[in-house]
Design an enzyme around this catalytic site. Structure first.
Site, mmCIF file in Angstrom:
data_model
loop_
_atom_site.group_PDB
_atom_site.id
_atom_site.type_symbol
_atom_site.label_atom_id
_atom_site.label_comp_id
_atom_site.label_asym_id
_atom_site.label_seq_id
_atom_site.Cartn_x
_atom_site.Cartn_y
_atom_site.Cartn_z
ATOM 1 N N SER C 45 0.867 -1.169 0.000
ATOM 2 C CA SER C 45 0.000 0.000 0.000
ATOM 3 C C SER C 45 0.906 1.222 0.000
ATOM 4 O O SER C 45 1.757 1.373 0.879
ATOM 5 C CB SER C 45 -0.907 -0.019 1.220
ATOM 6 O OG SER C 45 -1.915 0.952 1.076
ATOM 7 N N GLU C 46 0.737 2.090 -1.008
ATOM 8 C CA GLU C 46 1.783 3.078 -1.275
ATOM 9 C C GLU C 46 1.893 4.170 -0.221
ATOM 10 O O GLU C 46 2.836 4.958 -0.251
ATOM 11 C CB GLU C 46 1.624 3.674 -2.676
ATOM 12 C CG GLU C 46 0.364 4.494 -2.920
ATOM 13 C CD GLU C 46 -0.762 3.655 -3.503
ATOM 14 O OE1 GLU C 46 -0.788 2.423 -3.256
ATOM 15 O OE2 GLU C 46 -1.617 4.239 -4.212
ATOM 16 N N ASN C 47 0.954 4.226 0.719
ATOM 17 C CA ASN C 47 1.124 5.184 1.810
ATOM 18 C C ASN C 47 2.173 4.724 2.821
ATOM 19 O O ASN C 47 2.579 5.514 3.673
ATOM 20 C CB ASN C 47 -0.207 5.461 2.522
ATOM 21 C CG ASN C 47 -0.870 4.211 3.042
ATOM 22 O OD1 ASN C 47 -0.865 3.175 2.371
ATOM 23 N ND2 ASN C 47 -1.441 4.276 4.219
#
Lengths: 217, 231, 217, 231
Positions: C45-47
């Site tokens: 998840s790119e966060n």
């Protein structure tokens, strides 16, 4: 004439409370021994340590805890470890308040040579080029002349340059000099040293304005 | 998918003569001792090594130099090492010297998909020769490119079998950036644990960067400058 | 015709053991529900999370633990948190093995448009431009036509592009298509869908070679 | 030197109308709630805000929008927010949209003394307009520059009085890079401890990057998408 320890002691007078400081190998390392009482400085070691403590006792030695000179060291309360990229991020972004370095030569534009002597085995620049290209405040600690008596404060470098226009202050065995747009401005004299002595030992453009006080300790 | 290999001999499979490899460590601190031994044993030669230093005569990358496995060193500081000097002066060994921060950032760039960046380090020096320079906001910079290495070999303190790594104290140094930068990344660790045993909030190298991992043995952790104070 | 769930299910067949996978919002998110048994994939998840777990139970909810869709999630054994720069380092350096995205339009060169409709409020690209510029393996999950029945598989994009030449495979309600140098290569048909149906719904260059098998589940 | 300030009102001293500030957080996760409240209370206006998102109508940066303090947002994803949309459409608010990885890397570059770098994100799109593009190894990239911000405001989980910070879970997000990037960096923390209480091996933001620190109060930590599974 100042001893190496006195050069370090004079430079230590430039420290301010809360300064993050990077000290090079040699005389600069000795600066840590003369931090004025009542102020707190934080030593950065570019291999990845902020808040370097003194050398360890025999029982404290940890092979995984060294400084940029590869010496075993200790940490203090508030010390922090990080990787080499983060370390040079700090340096390049100007967060290190003061860098103290040795030098082979400095010229009166503030250029410094301290990494390479043509014809000799070159060990490398380590972090010096990053430091001199980035620090806002660079003090050079060195002898005023080399072993053969030639001036190390020049109008023109003879050795390969490490960084351009970066040196702000030089403390030698003879005197304290500020490097300004005018050249080498003589600021303070070592005990027993005359303006003439400095003039004779300085090849670059030396500026002498008014009375020059003695270095105080 | 299993990233765990039995030992260094298995981990270095695929490293071939003439390849470019990265080796973590600063001085002798945090170096992949087991993998270096296996490379020496395997006699893989003509290697280009990207590593901040080149070891000492009888330890670290010095062992690879003794066996004449190194064609070229890319480092910021070398020569605590007589054999290194001999090979360099005789022309057997090539050396490319780089500012330490540039070395670190070129590793990080490789691992971050950044092909090139600008740095002030080395502007106006011979390091800048042949490199593009440019002014930003009145200050001069040179362009440096990401490294391109076939393998990266790093040493961590603890790792889990998924490939997550943590380093200890200043043995971290170049290891995290090199772990990011290898086409294939090998990690040797002092202690290999199960996934979940490392706190997910305090992992230095996320598993995704690590391809092979093993628990090393017999770490010597030699000290280069043993400095002590009297208590 | 495939349902959204079936599109996700078909895409899940592309997963391989040990894959690091980034799933976009919408149909792509559903892919996580159909991971084949016996293989293990790790969701990025790119966060700043690798190893995303299922939604939390009421008692597990943690406001500090969300995914890139800002949904509360959980972690698994071996999960790891990191900052946004490290997250996109993973993405740009090609360490994410598979990216599944929705799209408004794809053309037969593999260009994708999925972030902006002129005249409408633009919310932004989030991480999509980084993902499509970097991933080696991008699968688009979408309906074959838009709400007014117009093809979303075009010879030329009408909407602002998100990334060039990046889409490798498209799974729609009608079929599975590989995007190659030749164009849209029809690979599999949804149940009840004919080659003609796909042809009629595809504005871009559709390649039909030999027998086209049905999608298998 | 004392970095500790009493509260957010003291911490934001020096932020002036028209300045550029960075605000950490992703969505409503890991945002500097206390500092945002103080900026709203102080009515500092004409701000350019660099932040991945723009909050929701009644929380986060949304509160600054309500008070019409924001001249320009630099973000990757916005508009969970009716007031934002209204101001944008009426021309009261400027928006510059950037790829999320580019936003993160431009923060990091600012904190790393890297004035510019190349990234593939956005090549061939309208994001690339007016930017230099260049090919490396057969692939196309665009040049992006480091951000220039007057203040960075970050939210951490714990911090010590020297300024060392650790973040919790995905509340880390943009905070560490922004902490590096501000000319002056303000950190608000849930828990302020004494130096030595955080493990030096597991600190996310080293103290050198932080200029002011305080322990915040009454963290609401609002959840944007409350998704649960039935057990």
């Amino acid at each position: 004439m100042l001893t190496k320890e006195q050069i370090a002691q004079r430079i230590a007078q430039e420290l301010q409370d809360g300064y993050y400081v990077n000290l090079g190998i040699g005389i600069p390392t000795l600066v840590a021994n003369y931090v004025p009482t009542g102020i707190n400085v934080i030593l950065q070691s570019e291999n990845g340590l902020l808040g370097m403590g003194p050398f360890p006792t025999e029982s404290e030695i940890d092979a995984d805890l060294i400084n940029a000179g590869k010496q075993t060291v200790t940490i203090l309360s508030g010390s922090v470890f990080f990787d080499s990229a983060t370390s040079f991020a700090m340096i390049r972004s100007g967060r290190v308040d003061l860098t103290v370095l040795g030098a082979m030569e400095v010229n009166d534009k503030g250029d410094i040579a301290n990494w390479k002597i043509p014809g000799k085995m070159v060990k490398g620049m380590g972090g010096a080029m990053d430091l001199v290209a980035s620090a806002q405040n660079i003090i050079v600690a060195m002898q005023h002349t080399n072993r053969s008596g030639a001036s190390k404060l020049l109008s023109k470098l003879t050795l390969p340059v490490t960084g351009l226009g970066c040196v702000k202050k030089i403390v030698t065995n003879l005197c304290v000099i500020d490097v300004t747009s005018r050249g080498f401005e003589l600021k303070e004299l070592a005990p027993g040293i005359s303006i003439n002595d400095v003039q004779n030992a300085t090849e670059g453009n030396l500026i002498v304005d008014g009375e020059i006080p003695k270095i105080k300790f | 998918m299993n990233k765990v290999v039995k030992n260094a001999d298995d981990a270095i499979q695929g490293i071939q003569d003439g390849m470019t490899i990265m080796l973590g460590g600063f001085g002798l601190c945090g170096i992949p001792e087991n993998s270096i031994s296996s490379i020496v044993k395997a006699g893989i030669k003509e290697l280009t090594c990207i590593s901040n230093n080149a070891g000492v005569d009888d330890f670290g990358i010095g062992l690879m130099l003794q066996s004449k496995l190194v064609k070229k060193m890319i480092s910021s500081y070398v020569g605590e090492n007589a054999e290194f000097e001999r090979q360099l002066l005789s022309g057997e060994l090539e050396v490319e010297l780089l500012p330490q921060g540039t070395l670190a950032e070129r590793c990080r760039a490789a691992g971050a998909g950044i092909p090139a960046f600008f740095t002030p380090a080395g502007f106006g020096t011979e390091i800048a020769e042949g490199k593009e320079s440019r002014e930003f906001e009145g200050k001069q910079f040179i362009m440096e490119k990401a490294f391109d290495s076939d393998f990266a070999i790093v040493k961590a303190w603890k790792g889990d079998t998924d490939g997550n790594l943590i380093y200890k104290a200043t043995a971290r140094n170049f290891n995290p950036m090199m772990a990011m930068a290898g086409k294939i990344t090998i990690a040797e660790v002092e202690e290999l644990v199960r996934p979940g045993e490392l706190d997910p909030n305090f992992i230095h190298t996320p598993s995704i960067f690590v391809d092979r991992i093993f628990e090393g043995t017999d770490y010597e952790k030699r000290i280069e400058q043993r400095t002590i104070r009297q208590n």
